[in-house]
Design an enzyme around this catalytic site. Structure first.
Site, mmCIF file in Angstrom:
data_model
loop_
_atom_site.group_PDB
_atom_site.id
_atom_site.type_symbol
_atom_site.label_atom_id
_atom_site.label_comp_id
_atom_site.label_asym_id
_atom_site.label_seq_id
_atom_site.Cartn_x
_atom_site.Cartn_y
_atom_site.Cartn_z
ATOM 1 N N CYS A 1 6.467 -0.774 6.608
ATOM 2 C CA CYS A 1 6.029 0.411 5.867
ATOM 3 C C CYS A 1 7.136 0.832 4.897
ATOM 4 C CB CYS A 1 5.750 1.546 6.853
ATOM 5 S SG CYS A 1 5.260 3.096 6.080
ATOM 6 N N LEU A 2 6.759 1.219 3.683
ATOM 7 C CA LEU A 2 7.766 1.649 2.696
ATOM 8 C C LEU A 2 8.542 2.877 3.180
ATOM 9 C CD1 LEU A 2 5.750 1.210 -0.643
ATOM 10 C CD2 LEU A 2 7.590 -0.248 0.222
ATOM 11 N N HIS B 1 -1.920 6.876 7.698
ATOM 12 C CA HIS B 1 -0.980 7.813 7.075
ATOM 13 C C HIS B 1 -1.659 9.159 6.792
ATOM 14 C CE1 HIS B 1 2.811 5.811 6.368
ATOM 15 N NE2 HIS B 1 2.253 4.763 5.796
ATOM 16 N N HIS C 1 -3.602 0.728 8.011
ATOM 17 C CA HIS C 1 -2.254 1.295 7.905
ATOM 18 C C HIS C 1 -2.241 2.512 6.977
ATOM 19 C CE1 HIS C 1 2.285 0.689 7.544
ATOM 20 N NE2 HIS C 1 2.011 1.586 6.602
ATOM 21 N N GLU C 2 -2.839 2.363 5.798
ATOM 22 C CA GLU C 2 -2.804 3.466 4.819
ATOM 23 C C GLU C 2 -3.666 4.643 5.266
ATOM 24 O OE1 GLU C 2 -0.456 3.385 2.772
ATOM 25 O OE2 GLU C 2 -0.064 1.264 3.130
ATOM 26 N N GLY D 1 0.827 -1.198 0.000
ATOM 27 C CA GLY D 1 0.000 0.000 0.000
ATOM 28 C C GLY D 1 0.857 1.242 0.000
ATOM 29 N N GLN E 1 3.148 9.798 1.434
ATOM 30 C CA GLN E 1 4.452 9.126 1.334
ATOM 31 C C GLN E 1 5.236 9.547 0.091
ATOM 32 O OE1 GLN E 1 2.586 5.060 2.150
ATOM 33 N NE2 GLN E 1 4.636 4.824 2.970
HETATM 34 ZN ZN ZN Z 1 3.098 2.924 5.520
#
Ligand code: ZN
Length: 155
Positions: free
Chosen positions: A89-90, A135, A131-132, A46, A51
């Site tokens: 997480c990226l 953000h 999670h997304e 995701g 991000q």
């Molecule tokens: Zn993330």
């Protein structure tokens, strides 16, 4: 096609709250397309617009290869159950933690054509939605991790 730069933990932008999308302009469509390319390149589950440094309530989720779910102005409208699984997480490379998440989550969002839809996810998809969406409010998974996991513990 464009691969966008994914910002990491040191960038305070990640802690900011994203703004709602009032109108789905060609710019938003382009953002969705570029985010998709970026997510595929990074091989993540995701990606939220913040991000890539864009403070808009736009997220992509892809827990099944090739099935990208695009969510604009998403909201969680129902959740139930509980799961504790390892999350990453990226934007936080090499960090892993066990989080407290609901087992089932229903989201309501707009698609790229401006149509409202609802979708229920279980397990990994429920986790990805939570999670997304976090953000978009400047939250990171480490905020609600019950414990962090060392990379060497992962199989
Ligand atoms: Zn993330």
């Amino acid at each position: 096609m464009a691969i966008l730069n994914i910002i990491t933990e040191e960038d305070p932008t990640l802690r900011r709250v994203s703004r709602k999308v009032d109108e789905i302009t060609p710019r938003i469509i382009r953002l969705l397309d570029d985010m998709r390319d970026t997510l595929h390149k990074a091989q993540g589950a995701g990606l939220a617009a913040v991000q890539v440094g864009v403070l808009r309530r736009v997220v992509l989720v892809e827990v099944e290869e090739g099935k990208t779910i695009e969510l604009i102005n998403p909201e969680i409208i129902a959740s139930s159950g509980k799961q504790n699984e390892v999350e990453g997480c990226l934007s936080l490379p090499h960090k892993w933690g066990v989080t407290d998440r609901p087992m089932s989550v229903t989201v309501r969002a707009l698609d790229r054509n401006g149509n409202t839809f609802e979708m229920t996810g279980e397990g990994l998809l429920a986790r990805a939605f939570c999670h997304e969406l976090d953000h978009l409010d400047g939250k990171l998974f480490t905020d609600n991790a019950v414990r962090m996991v060392d990379e060497s513990e992962l199989g």
